[in-house]
Design an enzyme around this catalytic site. Structure first.
Site, short mmCIF file in Angstrom:
data_model
loop_
_atom_site.label_atom_id
_atom_site.label_comp_id
_atom_site.label_asym_id
_atom_site.label_seq_id
_atom_site.Cartn_x
_atom_site.Cartn_y
_atom_site.Cartn_z
N GLN A 30 -89.19 8.41 37.34
CA GLN A 30 -90.10 7.29 37.52
C GLN A 30 -90.33 7.06 39.00
O GLN A 30 -89.46 7.33 39.82
CB GLN A 30 -89.61 6.03 36.82
N GLY A 31 -91.54 6.61 39.28
CA GLY A 31 -91.92 6.34 40.66
C GLY A 31 -92.69 5.05 40.74
O GLY A 31 -93.29 4.59 39.75
N TYR A 32 -92.69 4.47 41.91
CA TYR A 32 -93.30 3.16 42.12
C TYR A 32 -94.49 3.28 43.06
O TYR A 32 -94.37 3.83 44.15
CB TYR A 32 -92.26 2.19 42.67
N VAL A 33 -95.63 2.77 42.61
CA VAL A 33 -96.84 2.74 43.43
C VAL A 33 -96.70 1.61 44.44
O VAL A 33 -97.08 1.75 45.60
CB VAL A 33 -98.10 2.57 42.55
#
Length: 164
Positions: A30-33
């Site tokens: 998962q990654g965060y914008v």
């Protein structure tokens, strides 16, 4: 009252790793914008072959959360926007004697020494009444350092303090 879906969840460190034989698991990236300082969290998540875009708001025990499924192509098109703000982990989803479900995360990469477990609840009262099993460790629900968006940018010094 709000019409936004709510997530009522407590998060703990692990005191000891339980027996996970036969417990279903998924590989998650998962990654965060958004940045870790933003009040709103915009997250991309891949769980095995499933892809999601989520927005979360608020802090602490009760937060708003909306999640929509997206295609693999949409995920890959947006993924570069999360560079430098990512987490990889294996998530085990199991049951507790009281009927609750837990999500136990074993982190990978720079966070490989970290393990957490989360339990979602139908109400704040249920969350506050919950008595964790012996294998749960310290309750970190209100500690912002253990939120995944903060862990996605943690440096080695902070990681040593968190897993110390």
């Amino acid at each position: 009252m709000t019409d936004r879906p709510l997530e009522i969840e407590r998060k703990f460190l692990l005191r000891v790793l339980p027996d996970l034989d036969g417990v279903p698991s998924a590989e998650i990236r998962q990654g965060y914008v958004t940045s870790s300082e933003d009040s709103i969290e915009l997250r991309l998540r891949q769980s095995d072959e499933n892809h999601f875009l989520s927005i979360k708001g608020g802090e602490g025990l009760v937060r708003s959360e909306r999640e929509v499924a997206i295609t693999a192509a949409q995920f890959e098109a947006l993924w570069p926007e999360t560079e430098g703000r990512r987490v990889e982990k294996t998530r085990f989803k199991g049951g507790l004697p009281g009927g609750q479900t837990y999500d136990l995360d074993i982190y990978a990469g720079a966070l490989k020494s970290l393990m957490t477990v989360e339990v979602e609840f139908p109400s704040e009262a249920a969350a506050e009444a919950f008595v964790p099993p012996d294998w749960f460790g310290m309750d970190v629900t209100l500690d912002k350092r253990y939120r995944n968006k903060a862990l996605a940018v943690v440096d080695s010094e902070m990681l040593a303090k968190l897993t110390g």
